[in-house]
Write a protein that holds these residues in place. Sequence first.
Motif, PDB file in Angstrom:
ATOM      1  N   CYS A   1       8.611   1.431   9.185  1.00 55.48           N
ATOM      2  CA  CYS A   1       9.338   2.663   9.477  1.00 55.48           C
ATOM      3  C   CYS A   1       8.774   3.320  10.730  1.00 55.48           C
ATOM      4  CB  CYS A   1       9.237   3.624   8.295  1.00 55.48           C
ATOM      5  SG  CYS A   1      10.012   5.228   8.606  1.00 55.48           S
ATOM      6  N   PRO A   2       9.627   3.691  11.695  1.00 57.89           N
ATOM      7  CA  PRO A   2       9.123   4.344  12.907  1.00 57.89           C
ATOM      8  C   PRO A   2       8.533   5.725  12.640  1.00 57.89           C
ATOM      9  CG  PRO A   2      11.522   4.345  12.877  1.00 57.89           C
ATOM     10  CD  PRO A   2      11.085   3.460  11.752  1.00 57.89           C
ATOM     11  N   LEU A   3       8.775   6.267  11.459  1.00 54.57           N
ATOM     12  CA  LEU A   3       8.247   7.591  11.118  1.00 54.57           C
ATOM     13  C   LEU A   3       7.036   7.507  10.204  1.00 54.57           C
ATOM     14  CD1 LEU A   3      11.619   9.423  10.399  1.00 54.57           C
ATOM     15  CD2 LEU A   3      10.493   9.007  12.577  1.00 54.57           C
ATOM     16  N   ALA A   4       6.425   6.328  10.108  1.00 49.58           N
ATOM     17  CA  ALA A   4       5.279   6.158   9.223  1.00 49.58           C
ATOM     18  C   ALA A   4       4.198   7.189   9.535  1.00 49.58           C
ATOM     19  CB  ALA A   4       4.720   4.750   9.367  1.00 49.58           C
ATOM     20  N   GLY A   5       3.796   7.909   8.511  1.00 48.67           N
ATOM     21  CA  GLY A   5       2.740   8.903   8.661  1.00 48.67           C
ATOM     22  C   GLY A   5       3.215  10.284   9.019  1.00 48.67           C
ATOM     23  N   ILE A   6       4.511  10.445   9.361  1.00 46.18           N
ATOM     24  CA  ILE A   6       4.982  11.776   9.760  1.00 46.18           C
ATOM     25  C   ILE A   6       6.200  12.266   8.982  1.00 46.18           C
ATOM     26  CG2 ILE A   6       4.133  11.416  12.120  1.00 46.18           C
ATOM     27  CD1 ILE A   6       7.146  11.283  12.936  1.00 46.18           C
ATOM     28  N   ASP A   7       6.907  11.380   8.317  1.00 52.50           N
ATOM     29  CA  ASP A   7       8.142  11.774   7.631  1.00 52.50           C
ATOM     30  C   ASP A   7       7.806  12.620   6.405  1.00 52.50           C
ATOM     31  OD1 ASP A   7      10.690  12.014   6.691  1.00 52.50           O
ATOM     32  OD2 ASP A   7      10.972   9.907   6.201  1.00 52.50           O
ATOM     33  N   GLU A   8       8.501  13.729   6.263  1.00 55.91           N
ATOM     34  CA  GLU A   8       8.245  14.629   5.145  1.00 55.91           C
ATOM     35  C   GLU A   8       8.500  13.967   3.794  1.00 55.91           C
ATOM     36  OE1 GLU A   8       8.761  19.237   6.299  1.00 55.91           O
ATOM     37  OE2 GLU A   8      10.657  18.135   6.227  1.00 55.91           O
ATOM     38  N   ASP A   9       9.424  13.024   3.742  1.00 56.90           N
ATOM     39  CA  ASP A   9       9.844  12.455   2.462  1.00 56.90           C
ATOM     40  C   ASP A   9       9.272  11.073   2.176  1.00 56.90           C
ATOM     41  OD1 ASP A   9      11.473  14.693   2.057  1.00 56.90           O
ATOM     42  OD2 ASP A   9      13.160  13.764   3.113  1.00 56.90           O
ATOM     43  N   GLU A  10       8.438  10.527   3.037  1.00 60.12           N
ATOM     44  CA  GLU A  10       8.011   9.151   2.827  1.00 60.12           C
ATOM     45  C   GLU A  10       7.139   9.019   1.573  1.00 60.12           C
ATOM     46  OE1 GLU A  10       5.718   7.473   5.989  1.00 60.12           O
ATOM     47  OE2 GLU A  10       4.021   8.817   5.704  1.00 60.12           O
ATOM     48  N   VAL A  11       7.215   7.851   0.963  1.00 62.35           N
ATOM     49  CA  VAL A  11       6.416   7.571  -0.227  1.00 62.35           C
ATOM     50  C   VAL A  11       4.960   7.338   0.154  1.00 62.35           C
ATOM     51  CG1 VAL A  11       6.112   6.000  -2.181  1.00 62.35           C
ATOM     52  CG2 VAL A  11       8.419   6.599  -1.405  1.00 62.35           C
ATOM     53  N   LEU A  12       4.749   6.569   1.197  1.00 63.50           N
ATOM     54  CA  LEU A  12       3.398   6.344   1.714  1.00 63.50           C
ATOM     55  C   LEU A  12       3.491   5.815   3.138  1.00 63.50           C
ATOM     56  CD1 LEU A  12       1.784   3.114   0.147  1.00 63.50           C
ATOM     57  CD2 LEU A  12       4.217   3.454   0.503  1.00 63.50           C
ATOM     58  N   ASP A  13       2.390   5.914   3.854  1.00 62.32           N
ATOM     59  CA  ASP A  13       2.290   5.422   5.227  1.00 62.32           C
ATOM     60  C   ASP A  13       1.799   3.981   5.185  1.00 62.32           C
ATOM     61  OD1 ASP A  13       1.730   4.863   7.868  1.00 62.32           O
ATOM     62  OD2 ASP A  13       0.271   6.475   8.138  1.00 62.32           O
ATOM     63  N   ALA A  14       2.638   3.054   5.619  1.00 58.44           N
ATOM     64  CA  ALA A  14       2.301   1.629   5.551  1.00 58.44           C
ATOM     65  C   ALA A  14       1.556   1.132   6.782  1.00 58.44           C
ATOM     66  CB  ALA A  14       3.573   0.805   5.351  1.00 58.44           C
ATOM     67  N   THR A  15       1.274   2.005   7.740  1.00 52.41           N
ATOM     68  CA  THR A  15       0.631   1.573   8.978  1.00 52.41           C
ATOM     69  C   THR A  15      -0.672   0.810   8.749  1.00 52.41           C
ATOM     70  OG1 THR A  15       1.615   3.450  10.141  1.00 52.41           O
ATOM     71  CG2 THR A  15      -0.224   2.341  11.224  1.00 52.41           C
ATOM     72  N   PRO A  16      -1.566   1.269   7.858  1.00 51.72           N
ATOM     73  CA  PRO A  16      -2.819   0.512   7.670  1.00 51.72           C
ATOM     74  C   PRO A  16      -2.596  -0.910   7.177  1.00 51.72           C
ATOM     75  CG  PRO A  16      -3.018   2.732   6.768  1.00 51.72           C
ATOM     76  CD  PRO A  16      -1.574   2.538   7.092  1.00 51.72           C
ATOM     77  N   GLN A  17      -1.589  -1.105   6.321  1.00 53.82           N
ATOM     78  CA  GLN A  17      -1.343  -2.453   5.809  1.00 53.82           C
ATOM     79  C   GLN A  17      -0.764  -3.361   6.904  1.00 53.82           C
ATOM     80  OE1 GLN A  17      -0.471   0.411   3.523  1.00 53.82           O
ATOM     81  NE2 GLN A  17      -2.646  -0.074   3.210  1.00 53.82           N
ATOM     82  N   ILE A  18       0.131  -2.815   7.727  1.00 57.88           N
ATOM     83  CA  ILE A  18       0.660  -3.599   8.846  1.00 57.88           C
ATOM     84  C   ILE A  18      -0.477  -4.009   9.775  1.00 57.88           C
ATOM     85  CG2 ILE A  18       2.113  -3.502  10.917  1.00 57.88           C
ATOM     86  CD1 ILE A  18       4.012  -1.690   9.355  1.00 57.88           C
TER      87      ILE A  18
END
Length: 558
Positions: free
Chosen positions: A175-192
């Motif tokens: 997701c291009p909004l990883a870590g900033i989206d108000e509604d996201e379940v979790l930020d997947a950036t570390p796993q990527i």
Amino acid sequence: MPPSSTNARARRHRGEGQWALGYREPLNKNEELKKNDDGLNVRQRIIDIYSKTGFDSIDPADLRGRFRWFGLYTQRKPGIDGGKTAILEPEELDDRYFMLRVRIDGGQLTLEQLRTIADISTRYARGTADVTDRQNIQLHWVEIESVPAIWEALEAVGLSTTEACGDTPRVIIGCPLAGIDEDEVLDATPQIQQVYDKYIGSQEFSNLPRKFKSAFSGCASHCTVHEINDVAFVGVVGENGERGYDVWAGGGLSTNPMLGKRLGVFVSPDRAADVWAGIIGIFRDYGYRRLRHRARIKFLMNDWGPERFREVLEQEYLGYRLPDGPAPAAPRNNRRDHVGVHRQRDGLYYVGFAPKVGRLDGATLALIADIAERHGSSRVRTTVEQKMVILDIAEDRVESLVRELESHDLRVNPSTFRRQTMACTGIEYCKLAIVETKGTAMTLIDELEKRLPDFADPLTINVNGCPNSCARIQTADIGLKGQLVTDERGEQVEGFQIHLGGSLGVRPGFGRKVRGLKATAAELPDYVERVLTRFQAQKTGGETFSEWVERAAEEDLK
């Protein structure tokens, strides 16, 4: 089971060239090529030999095989029409120039990285730059002599072309909004990042039966279309409130489209990279290597089913059982993208904008970086819909940013047609294509905006130059598969077979094919206007286009 049945099944599976069953002798030229030399080894030959001695010195096995391990494809020689695509030999289709794919894992770019790609485009690629539907940026007209300098520039800012193509783990979308989206379940950036750092460029997974497409996302809009990836990790909330991933495997389109299957497991973030490695390991070891058209993981999943797949994953690759987990929540809206102005969780705003079908150029990429910097941002993102997003904009700068982007035809408030039309590379550069796509799609957008200026329903139009579905035609509301068709004068011209009503999300399914439903490229605007006018006249309540197609009479779809 009688011994004879067991032996027959073993012979059948060995006949598919599955390594785990002891059969490692190559069963086709592609497998022989990979056995002879790992694709990753071609890098040094490009640097030491080919870039110095030129195109004519390139070993054909490298040129049309191993070069892909570093994002390089020969592009189509200009002037060869689509009728010759399946007739000519590869060397007759080859130009002396390359498409070069820059992998952008998670779609994440700093302004320095974006400017580097812009500079490479201008210096070495005749200004070309296309954002793909897997968040990469593709350049064209690249000469082999320039490749080492391009790699040096990319790697200096943390980018690469390693395994951007080939039988490898390709770019990991997120997701291009990883870590900033108000509604996201979790930020997947570390796993990527963990998967990229540990496995990309490693010989552990550099010889797969075919390409392998991955997604990691906690996006509430499900923007990474997890249903059609080889493997996808989808953010979920477990019963105890813990956040982790639901895992899907075996999705893919092309000429045999299949939706991914849920494994039914809950994967905590700290185990995600290991589970990814286990799944791709199953593909490497059990994947079918005999026939290229059956070598994707979806065929293995279709034969095994998710229960057996999960059992093999846990017993042979992980060594432990994974807990059961919930399915993802429904996507939060019918437009699984990030176009427009929206608030971030930190109070700043992101601004998503729509280039036409991903077509940009080096100068425009540099301009985007300048505009973002002038408005206080240091980060941009690419999306899987061939769009871009600028992050971290203060509220009092949003209006100015939108105005400046739109003044350069980078639409923040686009029509449905601009927002949700995609197109693959097409015959302009692609050796597999039969018809032109980018220009056709742009013309279609312009015509529909004029003819149906008030059309506001979500509607995806995906244009593909051949049957391989790089632009995801089967899951589009209107999917256009390029082929030669006969026009009213009886002449063969560029045209499209039309798929209608494909969708993902709550009601996933592939588009409906109506017998004989085709259109020439010139007829497309008339046809799409006609079918959308009928949809608007007949829809009930909040009925979507795909729901209407499901019940519509055939004559209303023609």
